[in-house]
Design an enzyme around this catalytic site. Structure first.
Site, PDB file in Angstrom:
ATOM      1  N   GLY A  15      11.333  38.069  55.582  1.00 48.02           N
ATOM      2  CA  GLY A  15      11.483  36.993  54.599  1.00 48.02           C
ATOM      3  C   GLY A  15      12.562  37.320  53.594  1.00 48.02           C
ATOM      4  N   GLY A  17      13.308  35.180  51.010  1.00 49.76           N
ATOM      5  CA  GLY A  17      13.111  34.382  49.789  1.00 49.76           C
ATOM      6  C   GLY A  17      12.948  35.313  48.594  1.00 49.76           C
ATOM      7  N   GLY A  20      10.560  38.399  49.203  1.00 54.31           N
ATOM      8  CA  GLY A  20      11.137  39.373  50.123  1.00 54.31           C
ATOM      9  C   GLY A  20      12.298  40.127  49.489  1.00 54.31           C
ATOM     10  N   PHE A 123       4.968  22.862  30.543  1.00 52.37           N
ATOM     11  CA  PHE A 123       4.596  22.551  31.927  1.00 52.37           C
ATOM     12  C   PHE A 123       3.112  22.252  31.960  1.00 52.37           C
ATOM     13  CE2 PHE A 123       6.861  23.636  36.087  1.00 52.37           C
ATOM     14  CZ  PHE A 123       8.055  23.062  35.683  1.00 52.37           C
ATOM     15  N   GLN A 236      -2.176  22.608  47.370  1.00 51.81           N
ATOM     16  CA  GLN A 236      -1.716  21.841  46.201  1.00 51.81           C
ATOM     17  C   GLN A 236      -0.902  20.621  46.611  1.00 51.81           C
ATOM     18  OE1 GLN A 236       1.243  23.435  43.043  1.00 51.81           O
ATOM     19  NE2 GLN A 236      -0.726  23.184  42.023  1.00 51.81           N
ATOM     20  N   HIS A 238       1.546  17.983  44.919  1.00 56.03           N
ATOM     21  CA  HIS A 238       2.312  17.753  43.693  1.00 56.03           C
ATOM     22  C   HIS A 238       2.242  16.270  43.368  1.00 56.03           C
ATOM     23  CE1 HIS A 238       5.477  17.776  40.722  1.00 56.03           C
ATOM     24  NE2 HIS A 238       5.552  19.087  40.804  1.00 56.03           N
ATOM     25  N   LEU A 248      10.773  16.602  46.134  1.00 63.40           N
ATOM     26  CA  LEU A 248      10.111  16.903  44.854  1.00 63.40           C
ATOM     27  C   LEU A 248      10.870  16.325  43.663  1.00 63.40           C
ATOM     28  CD1 LEU A 248       7.816  18.566  43.477  1.00 63.40           C
ATOM     29  CD2 LEU A 248       9.566  20.283  43.050  1.00 63.40           C
ATOM     30  N   GLU A 251       8.041  18.855  37.905  1.00 59.59           N
ATOM     31  CA  GLU A 251       7.175  18.685  36.733  1.00 59.59           C
ATOM     32  C   GLU A 251       7.996  18.814  35.441  1.00 59.59           C
ATOM     33  OE1 GLU A 251       3.191  20.327  37.278  1.00 59.59           O
ATOM     34  OE2 GLU A 251       3.566  21.508  35.482  1.00 59.59           O
ATOM     35  N   ARG A 282      -1.842  19.961  38.016  1.00 59.34           N
ATOM     36  CA  ARG A 282      -1.401  19.077  39.114  1.00 59.34           C
ATOM     37  C   ARG A 282      -2.546  18.424  39.873  1.00 59.34           C
ATOM     38  NH1 ARG A 282       3.563  22.960  41.126  1.00 59.34           N
ATOM     39  NH2 ARG A 282       4.832  22.449  39.327  1.00 59.34           N
ATOM     40  N   HIS A 347       2.497  20.399  48.526  1.00 60.70           N
ATOM     41  CA  HIS A 347       3.531  21.169  47.835  1.00 60.70           C
ATOM     42  C   HIS A 347       3.393  22.682  47.956  1.00 60.70           C
ATOM     43  CE1 HIS A 347       6.607  21.934  44.882  1.00 60.70           C
ATOM     44  NE2 HIS A 347       5.760  22.535  44.059  1.00 60.70           N
ATOM     45  N   ARG A 382      -2.785  26.109  41.316  1.00 61.28           N
ATOM     46  CA  ARG A 382      -1.709  26.884  40.684  1.00 61.28           C
ATOM     47  C   ARG A 382      -1.060  26.082  39.569  1.00 61.28           C
ATOM     48  NH1 ARG A 382       3.962  26.889  41.146  1.00 61.28           N
ATOM     49  NH2 ARG A 382       4.054  25.496  42.939  1.00 61.28           N
TER      50      ARG A 382
HETATM   51  C1  LIG Z   1      10.697  21.811  46.264  1.00 64.55           C
HETATM   52  C2  LIG Z   1       9.964  22.954  45.634  1.00 64.55           C
HETATM   53  C3  LIG Z   1      10.129  23.237  44.286  1.00 64.55           C
HETATM   54  C4  LIG Z   1       9.437  24.294  43.697  1.00 64.55           C
HETATM   55  N1  LIG Z   1       9.613  24.537  42.361  1.00 64.55           N
HETATM   56  C5  LIG Z   1       8.969  25.596  41.783  1.00 64.55           C
HETATM   57  C6  LIG Z   1       9.181  25.918  40.406  1.00 64.55           C
HETATM   58  O1  LIG Z   1       9.974  25.296  39.713  1.00 64.55           O
HETATM   59  N2  LIG Z   1       8.487  26.955  39.886  1.00 64.55           N
HETATM   60  C7  LIG Z   1       7.619  27.711  40.616  1.00 64.55           C
HETATM   61  O2  LIG Z   1       7.037  28.659  40.082  1.00 64.55           O
HETATM   62  N3  LIG Z   1       7.436  27.445  41.946  1.00 64.55           N
HETATM   63  C8  LIG Z   1       8.089  26.415  42.531  1.00 64.55           C
HETATM   64  N4  LIG Z   1       7.893  26.149  43.874  1.00 64.55           N
HETATM   65  C9  LIG Z   1       7.142  27.114  44.698  1.00 64.55           C
HETATM   66  C10 LIG Z   1       8.017  28.350  44.961  1.00 64.55           C
HETATM   67  O3  LIG Z   1       9.355  27.952  45.110  1.00 64.55           O
HETATM   68  C11 LIG Z   1       7.590  29.105  46.214  1.00 64.55           C
HETATM   69  O4  LIG Z   1       6.211  29.362  46.198  1.00 64.55           O
HETATM   70  C12 LIG Z   1       8.322  30.457  46.305  1.00 64.55           C
HETATM   71  O5  LIG Z   1       9.705  30.290  46.119  1.00 64.55           O
HETATM   72  C13 LIG Z   1       8.036  31.118  47.635  1.00 64.55           C
HETATM   73  O6  LIG Z   1       8.830  32.249  47.768  1.00 64.55           O
HETATM   74  P1  LIG Z   1       8.617  33.230  48.993  1.00 64.55           P
HETATM   75  O7  LIG Z   1       9.614  34.338  48.819  1.00 64.55           O
HETATM   76  O8  LIG Z   1       7.186  33.583  49.097  1.00 64.55           O
HETATM   77  O9  LIG Z   1       8.964  32.367  50.292  1.00 64.55           O
HETATM   78  P2  LIG Z   1      10.254  31.505  50.738  1.00 64.55           P
HETATM   79  O10 LIG Z   1      11.259  31.363  49.686  1.00 64.55           O
HETATM   80  O11 LIG Z   1       9.705  30.279  51.363  1.00 64.55           O
HETATM   81  O12 LIG Z   1      10.908  32.419  51.873  1.00 64.55           O
HETATM   82  C14 LIG Z   1      10.289  32.634  53.124  1.00 64.55           C
HETATM   83  C15 LIG Z   1      11.203  33.496  53.977  1.00 64.55           C
HETATM   84  O13 LIG Z   1      10.498  33.902  55.139  1.00 64.55           O
HETATM   85  C16 LIG Z   1      11.352  33.833  56.255  1.00 64.55           C
HETATM   86  N5  LIG Z   1      10.515  33.646  57.460  1.00 64.55           N
HETATM   87  C17 LIG Z   1       9.437  32.826  57.596  1.00 64.55           C
HETATM   88  N6  LIG Z   1       8.936  32.929  58.843  1.00 64.55           N
HETATM   89  C18 LIG Z   1       9.694  33.853  59.513  1.00 64.55           C
HETATM   90  C19 LIG Z   1       9.685  34.374  60.825  1.00 64.55           C
HETATM   91  N7  LIG Z   1       8.799  33.990  61.761  1.00 64.55           N
HETATM   92  N8  LIG Z   1      10.634  35.283  61.160  1.00 64.55           N
HETATM   93  C20 LIG Z   1      11.580  35.683  60.248  1.00 64.55           C
HETATM   94  N9  LIG Z   1      11.631  35.199  58.983  1.00 64.55           N
HETATM   95  C21 LIG Z   1      10.687  34.295  58.619  1.00 64.55           C
HETATM   96  C22 LIG Z   1      12.274  32.664  55.970  1.00 64.55           C
HETATM   97  O14 LIG Z   1      13.469  32.797  56.682  1.00 64.55           O
HETATM   98  C23 LIG Z   1      12.479  32.823  54.454  1.00 64.55           C
HETATM   99  O15 LIG Z   1      13.551  33.696  54.201  1.00 64.55           O
HETATM  100  C24 LIG Z   1       8.570  25.095  44.480  1.00 64.55           C
HETATM  101  C25 LIG Z   1       8.404  24.821  45.827  1.00 64.55           C
HETATM  102  C26 LIG Z   1       9.080  23.743  46.395  1.00 64.55           C
HETATM  103  C27 LIG Z   1       8.826  23.448  47.847  1.00 64.55           C
END
Ligand SMILES: Cc1cc2nc3c(=O)[nH]c(=O)nc-3n(C[C@H](O)[C@H](O)[C@H](O)COP(=O)(O)OP(=O)(O)OC[C@H]3O[C@@H](n4cnc5c(N)ncnc54)[C@H](O)[C@@H]3O)c2cc1C
Length: 567
Positions: A15, A17, A20, A123, A236, A238, A248, A251, A282, A347, A382
């Site tokens: 991951g 994101g 990760g 928020f 959740q 939204h 989205l 908020e 929410r 969401h 959340r």
């Molecule tokens: C539109 C939107 C707006 C949001 N706004 C907010 C906000 O303002 N404030 C807040 O606190 N939260 C917000 N959230 C929630 C927040 O963004 C997420 O919960 C958070 O960013 C998740 O981060 P993460 O690193 O866990 O996963 P992600 O950022 O989803 O990353 C997941 C990673 O896993 C990798 N991956 C997945 N499966 C595999 C696989 N099988 N093999 C290899 N790689 C894989 C992907 O390539 C990716 O790199 C928002 C969510 C959305 C959808």
């Protein structure tokens, strides 16, 4: 396909994101040979789409002077309807101010107030303005910051590598098998510790704000090899996603002063949450919108209005430029002139892979952080701005813990055997004549949206479970229309569907088991909260026949006593 490619790292992170990348930086800085595997280029992870902001008790805004981590923790625990583990919330809120300052020092361009301090907006569910933001593109800024830091350190990335299975030997995680999407080759990874940071599962639902890649991979991968999933019924919705496309609308729009209006032009939230009104948590706002629509006070029986007109063009341009652009591009309207049509959409997933405060699962060498994990800081609901924070704070913690594990000298033959087994499994998709993934995926999304949505009840959930079982049986014969080896997205989507179907059924079984209403889980047949029976976490593990086994575990209380109380 054979085991031509084997890679070895001390810490392997799945991951790219926020969770990760933050874990990768910490593991690397702790001296571990660290690599990141991601099915998309890291900057395309869903974190990039986060809009509204990240919470920390900096106390910068007028009216929020003297804000403390305890206030932040209280709001989080109340918002969670007391289901969050309070020791995990304490860590989240104590670490928040330092985490935000560190991000700023690393280069995040936070919006500023008149004095030049990091600006903070109110928020939902927060007593004061506590959400730090970079206009309404906070995730974009944060993700770029961390990616830059990772590249500056020379951390190794394997991009467009899709993890197809984890490798378990002698009850410990030894690494994983991946599909290199562009070439179609399988690669084996041997690791001392493996961190899942694979994000949410929003795409098991119709009407989701999530990216197409949010397909439950990590939750399902972990569950398949014996890890426990926790509180999966808490999904959740939204309140404000754009009518039609469900993009989205942050908020932050209500944080800046926007109001929800029904078809009579009334600010209806004062009926449902007299004090917090538009900034109630929410779960409450989403239910209120549905109730207005069901009372005939929506538009076309489908949506309500989000009114930003009174904020004026200047404030909208400055604080909500992304929302303005979305409204222009996808609804052909200017929010300074017209209200935005909005409806609730899936969401976020509060539940996930059960981990302790160091991010460890019940399988040695396997860790998880971010939205795929459940350390339980969000409980039944959340608060906005807390999940970016969780990804950063717990990403760092898990990176440190995993780095301390060292390299487990996995036997390479174990990795090779796993790659060979996987190769046979994938080849079987190519040779079967069965139906492809598309119709099944749509049917699953529809069943989840119709039966496991904002309002739930026994009868319709039982119907939903029957549909999911039927889909699971059909999946056993699934085939591929596209038989290419290179860049076969149909193969990737077929594998993703397998993860989603498994996870959807676990969400469904957990939901039917909890016979009360709490936070995002609202049952019309059990409309009250029942602390005596259900102030407990739902835990799902595979039994000996490979079927989901559900049990309950206690919530870790301590900081704040459990109370009733509205908004
Ligand atoms: C539109 C939107 C707006 C949001 N706004 C907010 C906000 O303002 N404030 C807040 O606190 N939260 C917000 N959230 C929630 C927040 O963004 C997420 O919960 C958070 O960013 C998740 O981060 P993460 O690193 O866990 O996963 P992600 O950022 O989803 O990353 C997941 C990673 O896993 C990798 N991956 C997945 N499966 C595999 C696989 N099988 N093999 C290899 N790689 C894989 C992907 O390539 C990716 O790199 C928002 C969510 C959305 C959808």
């Amino acid at each position: 396909m054979n085991a031509k490619y084997i890679h070895k790292h001390d810490v392997l992170i799945v991951g790219g994101g926020l969770a990760g990348l933050r874990a990768a930086l910490e593991a690397y800085d702790s001296g571990a040979d660290t690599a990141v595997v991601s099915k998309v280029y890291p900057l395309r992870s869903h974190s990039v789409a986060a809009q509204g902001g990240i919470n920390a008790s900096l106390g910068n805004a007028p009216g929020s002077k003297g804000d403390t981590w305890e206030d932040h923790a209280y709001d989080t625990i109340k918002g969670s309807v007391y289901l969050a583990d309070q020791d995990a919330v304490e860590v989240l809120c104590r670490e928040a101010p330092g985490a935000v300052i560190e991000l700023e020092h690393w280069g995040t361009v936070f919006s500023r107030d008149g004095r030049g301090s990091i600006a903070q907006r109110p928020f939902g569910g927060a007593g004061v303005a506590r959400t730090c933001y970079a206009a309404d593109r906070t995730g974009h800024n944060l993700l770029n910051t961390l990616y830059e830091q990772a590249n500056a350190r020379g951390i190794k990335f394997y991009n467009e590598y899709f993890v197809t299975s984890l490798i378990i030997d002698e009850d410990a995680c030894m690494g994983c098998v991946t599909l290199d999407i562009p070439s179609g080759e399988l690669h084996g990874f041997a690791s001392g510790s493996l961190i899942l940071a694979t994000g949410g599962y929003g795409r098991i639902y119709e009407r989701s704000t999530n990216s197409l890649i949010n397909t439950a991979d990590g939750k399902s991968l972990a569950y398949r090899c014996g890890a426990a999933l926790k509180d999966m019924e808490f999904v959740q919705f939204h309140p404000t996603t754009l009518y039609g496309s469900n993009i989205l609308i942050s908020e932050g729009a209500r944080g800046e002063g926007g109001h929800l209006l029904n078809a009579r032009g009334e600010q209806f939230m004062s009926k449902y949450a007299p004090q917090a009104r538009d900034l109630a948590p929410r779960d409450i706002v989403a239910r209120s919108i549905i109730r207005e629509i069901e009372a005939g006070l929506g538009f076309k029986n489908e949506y309500v209005h989000l009114d930003l007109r009174h904020l004026g063009a200047e404030k909208i341009n400055d604080r909500l430029p992304g929302i303005k652009q979305i409204a222009e591009d996808f609804a052909n309207l200017d929010p300074a002139v017209d209200p935005i049509p909005v409806q609730p959409g899936q969401h976020y997933s509060m539940g996930g892979i059960e981990v302790d405060i160091g991010g460890a699962t019940n399988i040695s060498g396997l860790f998880a952080a971010g939205e795929c994990a459940c350390v339980s800081t969000h409980g039944a609901n959340r608060l906005g701005g807390n999940s970016l924070l969780e990804a950063i704070v717990y990403g760092k913690m898990v990176g440190k813990k995993a780095a301390g594990m060292g390299y487990n000298s996995a036997r390479i033959s174990v990795i090779e055997d796993a790659v060979n087994r996987e190769s046979k499994k994938l080849e079987s998709f190519y040779s079967r004549p069965g139906e492809d993934f598309a119709a099944l995926t749509n049917e699953m999304r529809k069943a989840m949206f119709e039966k496991f949505s904002i309002f739930r009840n026994e009868e319709s959930m039982a119907e939903g479970i029957r549909s999911l079982v039927g889909l699971r049986e059909r999946y056993e014969n699934i085939g591929l229309k596209n038989r290419a080896k290179k860049f076969n997205q149909a193969l990737v989507m077929t594998l993703e569907l397998g993860y989603m179907l498994e996870t959807a059924e676990i969400v469904a079984l957990s939901a039917i088991k909890r016979k009360e209403s709490r936070g995002s889980h609202y049952r019309t047949d059990f409309p009250d909260r029942d602390d005596d029976k259900y102030l407990k976490h739902t835990i799902v593990k595979k039994d000996q026949e490979g079927r989901p086994l559900i049990s309950f575990s206690p919530v870790r209380l301590g900081l704040f006593p459990v109370k009733e109380g509205g908004y």
